[in-house]
Structure formats: C-alpha cells, structure tokens
Write a protein that holds these residues in place. Structure first.
Motif, PDB file in Angstrom:
ATOM      1  N   GLU A  48       0.895  -1.163  -0.004  1.00 23.58           N
ATOM      2  CA  GLU A  48       0.115   0.113  -0.058  1.00 23.58           C
ATOM      3  C   GLU A  48       0.546   1.407  -0.154  1.00 23.58           C
ATOM      4  O   GLU A  48       0.475   2.181  -0.800  1.00 23.58           O
ATOM      5  N   GLN A  49       1.797   1.371   0.856  1.00 22.42           N
ATOM      6  CA  GLN A  49       2.892   2.608   0.981  1.00 22.42           C
ATOM      7  C   GLN A  49       3.435   2.463  -0.280  1.00 22.42           C
ATOM      8  O   GLN A  49       3.668   3.743  -0.996  1.00 22.42           O
ATOM      9  N   HIS A  57     -10.465  -6.799   0.084  1.00 20.60           N
ATOM     10  CA  HIS A  57     -10.091  -5.174   0.416  1.00 20.60           C
ATOM     11  C   HIS A  57      -9.386  -4.570  -0.634  1.00 20.60           C
ATOM     12  O   HIS A  57      -8.398  -5.158  -1.350  1.00 20.60           O
ATOM     13  N   GLU A  58      -9.778  -3.530  -1.086  1.00 17.07           N
ATOM     14  CA  GLU A  58      -9.322  -2.716  -2.488  1.00 17.07           C
ATOM     15  C   GLU A  58      -9.088  -1.286  -2.166  1.00 17.07           C
ATOM     16  O   GLU A  58      -9.945  -0.569  -1.421  1.00 17.07           O
ATOM     17  N   GLU A  59      -8.077  -0.738  -2.470  1.00 19.87           N
ATOM     18  CA  GLU A  59      -7.724   0.694  -2.406  1.00 19.87           C
ATOM     19  C   GLU A  59      -7.302   1.192  -3.620  1.00 19.87           C
ATOM     20  O   GLU A  59      -6.399   0.516  -4.506  1.00 19.87           O
ATOM     21  N   VAL A  60      -7.517   2.392  -4.144  1.00 20.27           N
ATOM     22  CA  VAL A  60      -7.039   3.088  -5.496  1.00 20.27           C
ATOM     23  C   VAL A  60      -6.418   4.207  -5.080  1.00 20.27           C
ATOM     24  O   VAL A  60      -6.725   5.130  -4.174  1.00 20.27           O
ATOM     25  N   PHE A  61      -5.238   4.450  -5.730  1.00 14.02           N
ATOM     26  CA  PHE A  61      -4.380   5.378  -5.578  1.00 14.02           C
ATOM     27  C   PHE A  61      -4.146   6.192  -6.879  1.00 14.02           C
ATOM     28  O   PHE A  61      -3.645   5.719  -7.874  1.00 14.02           O
ATOM     29  N   GLN A  62      -4.481   7.600  -6.828  1.00 13.43           N
ATOM     30  CA  GLN A  62      -4.332   8.520  -7.978  1.00 13.43           C
ATOM     31  C   GLN A  62      -4.368   9.914  -7.441  1.00 13.43           C
ATOM     32  O   GLN A  62      -5.087  10.360  -6.959  1.00 13.43           O
ATOM     33  N   PHE A  63      -3.216  10.511  -7.857  1.00 14.36           N
ATOM     34  CA  PHE A  63      -2.845  11.816  -7.313  1.00 14.36           C
ATOM     35  C   PHE A  63      -2.423  12.672  -8.538  1.00 14.36           C
ATOM     36  O   PHE A  63      -1.674  12.345  -9.231  1.00 14.36           O
ATOM     37  N   ASP A  64      -3.004  13.940  -8.669  1.00 18.39           N
ATOM     38  CA  ASP A  64      -2.663  14.721  -9.688  1.00 18.39           C
ATOM     39  C   ASP A  64      -1.765  15.950  -9.408  1.00 18.39           C
ATOM     40  O   ASP A  64      -1.075  16.518 -10.074  1.00 18.39           O
ATOM     41  N   GLY A  65      -1.519  15.980  -8.126  1.00 24.11           N
ATOM     42  CA  GLY A  65      -0.665  16.974  -7.445  1.00 24.11           C
ATOM     43  C   GLY A  65       0.841  16.630  -7.494  1.00 24.11           C
ATOM     44  O   GLY A  65       1.638  17.437  -7.144  1.00 24.11           O
ATOM     45  N   GLY A  66       1.223  15.557  -7.910  1.00 27.42           N
ATOM     46  CA  GLY A  66       2.698  15.141  -7.700  1.00 27.42           C
ATOM     47  C   GLY A  66       3.338  14.960  -6.566  1.00 27.42           C
ATOM     48  O   GLY A  66       2.581  14.838  -5.356  1.00 27.42           O
ATOM     49  N   ALA A 123       2.220   6.497  -7.064  1.00 26.32           N
ATOM     50  CA  ALA A 123       0.961   7.499  -7.482  1.00 26.32           C
ATOM     51  C   ALA A 123       1.577   8.920  -7.538  1.00 26.32           C
ATOM     52  O   ALA A 123       1.162   9.755  -8.379  1.00 26.32           O
ATOM     53  N   TYR A 124       1.894   9.312  -6.476  1.00 24.58           N
ATOM     54  CA  TYR A 124       2.304  10.702  -6.069  1.00 24.58           C
ATOM     55  C   TYR A 124       3.567  11.051  -6.991  1.00 24.58           C
ATOM     56  O   TYR A 124       3.604  12.053  -7.501  1.00 24.58           O
ATOM     57  N   LEU A 125       4.484  10.017  -7.284  1.00 25.22           N
ATOM     58  CA  LEU A 125       5.584  10.500  -8.267  1.00 25.22           C
ATOM     59  C   LEU A 125       5.354  10.530  -9.785  1.00 25.22           C
ATOM     60  O   LEU A 125       5.829  11.219 -10.452  1.00 25.22           O
ATOM     61  N   ILE A 126       4.249   9.810 -10.158  1.00 22.70           N
ATOM     62  CA  ILE A 126       3.696   9.827 -11.435  1.00 22.70           C
ATOM     63  C   ILE A 126       2.406  10.583 -11.578  1.00 22.70           C
ATOM     64  O   ILE A 126       1.247   9.779 -11.526  1.00 22.70           O
ATOM     65  N   PRO A 127       2.064  11.825 -11.615  1.00 18.32           N
ATOM     66  CA  PRO A 127       0.741  12.261 -11.451  1.00 18.32           C
ATOM     67  C   PRO A 127      -0.269  11.973 -12.626  1.00 18.32           C
ATOM     68  O   PRO A 127       0.293  11.606 -13.717  1.00 18.32           O
TER      69      PRO A 127
END
Length: 701
Positions: free
Chosen positions: A211-212, A244-253, A218-222
């Motif tokens: 997870e980590q 259990h499911e988690e989705v990570f997606q960040f646009d702020g980089g 996801a932070y490193l590739i917006p």
C-alpha cells in the motif's frame, strides 16, 4: 569421509541461465524471507511503472490471491511477442529467461527507467514455481507460462495452480495466441507463485508495504491510477473479513506527497524547485553486431524537488531516481544537502544582525530540522550500487542537483513578494532558533553532572532528588501537584526515587515552537532534570534516570496531563521512549476493606476500574464476606496516605506500571498531530466520528 586436496578445472562449476539465481537467490533479491518476496514483487511492478513513466500506460492493478499468488496488470504497450533475431526466442521468453536482457539498455524505448540491469523479470521467474504472462498486442491475446524458469504450458482444470501438469515448450517457439482483444487495447498481465523450495515458510506479501509503495508511486507519476486488491482474508489485515481494495491516484505530484508526509504546523508553503543539467558520460555502447565499444554520451539530468518546513525538528527526506526509491541516499542526496547548507549559511550571514545570530555558523542539522522534502531526478542509465538500487552512484548528479537547488532556493529566499518574504523570515528565525538550541543543549550537557549533597546544584529547587548515582537503578516520578508531592515524599525511597512536581497542565509542545518550549518553566525544568538535552541533540547516555514515571491522578485531568507530558517526551526526548524508559504509573481508583472475623486484621483490596470493582464485590458477596462501608474512591493521589501510595503506586514490589512503547513511529506522529496539533477541524471530525461509540453510563463523573 576422506577429503582430497586435489583442485583442478573439473572442480569448477559453471551455472547456466537461471541456475545461478536459484543457487544464490540472496544475491539478487537480498533474502528469502518476506523482504525478498516483496523485492520480487517490486521488480514486476516497476516494469509496469516504467511503461507509465514513459507515457504508455495510465493504470496498474495489483491483486494478492488467497492461493499465495500475486498478479500485476497494466495497460502499457505489452511485452514484444515477435522473435528477437540474435537469440531466436520470442520477446516474452527473452525477458523472462535471459539475465541482462530487456529494453532498458538503450534510450530507444525508455528515456529514463528504474529497471537497468535486465534481470528483474528473469529473477522473479527463476524463483517462482509457476509464472503466467499474458500480453495484449495487435488485437490479440498472447499467453506463455513458465515452471521454475522453463517456458511451456500448464494443462489446468479450473483455477490455475503450480502443481498442474506442465508441458515444456520447444526452444524458439512462438507465443501462443489464446484470444482476441478490443481495438486499441494493449498491456501485460503477470501472475506468479513464489517457489516454496526457495522462500521460507513464513514469507508472505506485506500489504502495508505494498500500500505504501503504491501510494508513493502514484504521487511520483501524477495521474497514474494504481489499484491494490487483497483477497487473502488474513487475520489482522484490512481484508480480514472480505476483499479489500484501495485505489491511489494523485494529480498534485510530489507537492501533494510532501503535504501527505508533513502534517504538522507549516512554517512555509510547499516550494517546488525545478531544473536540469547536462553532463558527458563515457559508457559502453552496443553496435549492430552486438559488440560493445566505449563512447562519450551526452546525458540530461532532470531535477524536481518539493520541500516544506514545519515547526517540529524531525526531518523527512525521500529521494528517488526515475521513481525508484533510494532509501540510503546517494549523490543526489549529497548535492541537495550541500546546496541547502550553502544557501542558508549565506542567508543567515546576510541577516545576522536582524536575526541576532552572532558569529556562529548554522550547521546542516539546524537547517534540516522540521524539513520534509522529496528529491527526484530523472536520467538515462543511472549508476546504482547493486540490484536493490538503494544508493545512486552517478557522480554528475551531485553537482547538477546542488546547482538547481541552490539557484531556485536562492530566488525564493531573496523574493520581494510579501507572502514569500513572511515565510522566509519565519524560516530563518526557526533555523537560528535551532542553532541556538543546539548550542544551549551542548553547553548544558558539558556542564551537566549529578551533584552530591556537598555541592551546589543548578537543578530546579522543586526537584526532590535521590541519593544514588547509579543511573540504571534510579527513578524520576513526575508528580501532579504539590499536594501529591507531599504524600509522595513520605512514600518514596529517597535512595533511588526522585520527585519532580508540575503545576497544572504544561505547555502543549505540539503547537508551540522550539523557543516557546524552552521558555516554558515546566517544560524546560523537565528537560533540565532528565539531563539528556532536547530534540535531535538528545543524548540517551546522558540521561540522569533509568526510569521516568508519569504519576498523575486517575481522572480526565490526569489523563490530559499525562498526554501533554508524553507529547513533550515524544517530540523532544524521543530516545527515552524508544528505549522503553518512560512509564505511566497506575494508581488505584478504589480501596475495598474486607471485614475479617475476630481479631484478624481486615484485608484491603485495591481495584483499578469500575468493572474490576463490581467483579470484586460480586465475588466477596458470593463468598459471604462483608465489606466496610463506604468504599473509598480516590479522586486524586493527594487523598492517599503515604503507606497506601507506596504500596499501590511507588513500591516496585507491589506497583503496576505501563511502559510507553513506539512500535509505529509514523502512525504515532499522525495521532499526536491529530490529538494535540494546531489544526482543530481534523480533531473535531475525529471526536464526532467516535461519538456514537461513547456509552454515557461508563463515564465516571
């Protein structure tokens, strides 16, 4: 058995193909426990990440199955399935069976990638009892399986399993086509079962690490979407009761990454430092015939840094090369820290009079206090130390990172914009305060020594010290209030038990600056008495007591004071907590006197909760024994007689203590900030969310 001393060429072993990997797995993945198992998973995930980094994929899905296998699926270009001319093998077979083979030895397919050595996928394949690869390219679905590194096909009935019948494939055969794909769809799906002959029985995939890592990537590739599913239903995990499911997606980089890591009270905004530099590197280049020759190659190193300072003193610097974490640093880290030191020394010297900094130079640790930073560089074919890629060795990265950081940071520190100027002033004041705190702590430690009765003591007058000089046997009781102090003086053993009273609720150091903490009488007295200094300069070997025991009343106010004290220890004397030398006393709530017949003295029972009291009363009633009314309820330590306090709370023969441990430092940081930090809204939401679980009947008013 007779050993021979003969040693000739026939004694030499030549391991071919993937045999070396199975013979010495630790050389490639570090170990054969959970750590090695996770490293194998990172190798497969990083291949998908490199596709996204090159701009050819936007989604990665990772699934942990109940049968012990794991699957990684992406929508990248898909592994080539055509025949590679030099080996005569399909691209899939080359990638998964040949060491030092892949698409990352030149910049034609990947300008910057984390995989460099061409061994990752092949190593995972060698250490798997079964591995299935499914490639979608050209409107077709291609599939190939491997058994301990050998290509072929499993004849499965129902769910795939490693022990199914396996048919080896002829060398050089094409990858089988098993279906059609939608137009425009491409990608790769890899599922494998780690070989139980190689890995230890207790080795398992660690969901929290996965997870980590997914969040970090996801932070490193917006814009990249990473989904993690856990279908194992392991006890003690988030998926214990179902998938259990988690989705990570960040646009702020990385700016958003810094905000995630730094949840304290900020001194500055998140500052972004961009730039690049060129350098020449002499490297071996393969020609069309496959021969290597040395050639000077022009490289570009892109630098992107996000950083922010907060009021604390902890430092969090995460560095990455082509989104691969380098936890042990390297040349890019060195360049970053050198630039910070050079720029801040110049800034403090230029403002020395206003900041009252004197002639003392700030050190690197003064600048790093409270800093959260993400340092990323992107360059083709970086030099790592070993397959685990924990240290960057490319020498040119140090100079380029140093120049970019120095130039961009100098622009910010010299900015005339009002908002930035206010932040810069606050930051420089913090750096100088850290410098002064370091000097004060060093001076105090140089002068600090235990005083005897014949010497004058510089310790607080309210400290009732002990006589023993043996640190490991001494105890410091932090007592709530003067009334409890009087009783405690009579109850203690003055040979090895010291007392320090505090008045009311001390300063909440989670909200306060270093200067405010040092100027607070209660906090500074406590730091002085413990004797190891404060903050990053704390020296555990200089601590004056083997145990520090927080002795507060067994009520809400006492719990609050204990929390404030723990916040002080966690923030400024953390090594004491990490060493298990901080305790909380457990004073009783009730005193039950059981009436004994005749001249036999009455028996006294102490209870520590309402539930325990009722259980004791029920037991005594069932035994037909009488109690003396009324039952004594202690509202505070001052209500106890000295012999009662000694027997229940201070005498090692009878007392009960709770040791304060830090098992998960980052989670402890979050909890302390949530409960004690400056931001009220998250705390209010936490209280409201837990309000439904509160039982009014359990409140002991």
């Amino acid at each position: 058995m007779v050993k021979t001393s003969e040693y000739s060429a026939r004694n030499l072993s030549v391991l071919e193909g993937l045999e070396a990997v199975r013979k010495r797995p630790g050389m490639y993945v570090g170990s054969t426990d959970s750590r090695g198992l996770m490293h194998c998973l990172w190798e497969i995930i990083d291949n998908s990440v490199d596709e996204a980094l090159a701009g050819y994929g936007q989604s990665i899905e990772i699934t942990l199955f109940a049968d012990g296998s794991v699957e990684v699926e992406d929508n990248g270009r898909g592994i080539p399935v055509d025949i590679e001319p030099r080996t005569g093998l399909s691209g899939v077979e080359v990638v998964f069976t040949k060491l030092h083979a892949g698409g990352k030895f030149s910049s034609d397919s990947y300008a910057a990638a984390g995989g460099l050595h061409g061994v990752g996928a092949a190593v995972v394949n060698a250490l798997s009892s079964r591995l299935d690869v499914q490639v979608i390219r050209g409107g077709k679905v291609h599939q190939l399986s491997f058994q301990r590194g050998k290509p072929g096909h499993f004849s499965d009935q129902g769910k795939p399993r490693p022990d199914a019948e396996f048919t080896p494939q002829e060398t050089g055969a094409e990858v089988a086509v098993v279906g059609k794909a939608k137009r425009g769809r491409t990608g790769t799906k890899v599922r494998y079962w780690a070989d139980t002959q190689i890995f230890t029985p207790e080795a398992t995939f660690l969901y929290e690490e996965l997870e980590q890592r997914a969040r970090q990537t996801a932070y490193l590739i917006p814009g990249l979407r990473i989904a993690v599913r856990d279908e194992r239903r392991l006890a003690g995990t988030a998926g214990e009761h179902g998938t259990h499911e988690e989705v990570f997606q960040f646009d702020g980089g990385i700016a958003e990454f810094v905000e995630h890591l730094s949840q304290l009270n900020p001194v500055t905004d998140v500052w972004r430092l961009h730039g690049e530099g060129n350098f020449t590197e002499r490297v071996p280049v393969l020609d069309s015939s496959g021969q290597a020759h040395m050639q000077d190659v022009e490289r570009t190193c892109e630098v992107d840094v996000a950083l922010r300072w907060d009021v604390g003193y902890d430092t969090k610097i995460r560095s990455f090369v082509n989104i691969i974490a380098t936890p042990k640093g390297g040349s890019h880290n060195t360049g970053f820290e050198q630039a910070l030191t050079r720029v801040f020394r110049k800034a403090v010297e230029s403002n020395a009079r206003r900041l009252k900094a004197g002639n003392t130079r700030v050190e690197k640790d003064d600048i790093l206090a409270g800093l959260t930073a993400i340092v990323t560089v992107r360059l083709a074919e970086p030099q790592f130390e070993g397959q685990t890629k924990e240290v960057l060795g490319t020498p040119a990265a140090r100079q380029i990172v140093s120049k970019v950081v120095a130039d961009r940071l100098s622009e910010i520190l010299q900015s005339r914009k009002r908002a930035e100027k206010q932040q810069v002033d606050a930051l420089l004041e913090k750096v100088v305060a850290e410098m002064k705190s370091r000097i004060m702590a060093r001076t105090a430690k140089e002068n600090q020594r235990r005083k005897t009765a014949l010497e004058t003591s510089s310790l607080p007058a309210k400290l009732a010290d002990c006589r023993s000089n043996e640190v490991e046997n001494t105890e410091l009781f932090i007592v709530e209030g003067d009334s409890a102090l009087g009783t405690a003086k009579l109850a203690r053993s003055s040979d090895y038990q010291a007392l320090l009273p505090i008045r009311g609720k001390i300063l909440n150091v989670q909200k306060a600056s270093v200067g405010e903490m040092l100027n607070n009488a209660e906090s500074s007295a406590l730091i002085q008495v413990v004797g190891g200094g404060s903050g990053r300069s704390f020296d555990l070997s200089e601590a004056r007591y083997g145990k520090v025991i927080l002795m507060t009343d067994a009520d809400v106010d006492g719990a609050h004071i204990r929390t404030l004290l723990l916040t002080l220890f966690f923030r400024y004397m953390r090594p004491m907590v990490e060493a298990g030398r901080v305790y909380a006393a457990v004073p009783p709530l009730h005193r039950v006197e059981v009436v004994n017949p005749g001249s036999k003295p009455n028996e006294v029972i102490y209870t520590y909760s309402e539930q325990e009291l009722h259980e004791v009363l029920d037991r005594l009633a069932a035994e037909g024994r009488k109690i003396k009314e009324p039952i004594q309820r202690y509202k505070g330590l001052g209500e106890m007689d000295a012999d009662q306090l000694s027997e229940t709370t201070m005498d090692p023969r009878y007392r009960m203590l709770r040791r304060v441990n830090i098992e998960e430092t980052e989670k402890a940081e979050e909890i302390f900030e949530l409960l004690m930090g400056r931001h009220v809204a998250p705390r209010r939401d936490f209280i409201i969310s837990g309000a439904e679980e509160l039982d009014r009947e359990e409140i002991d008013a």
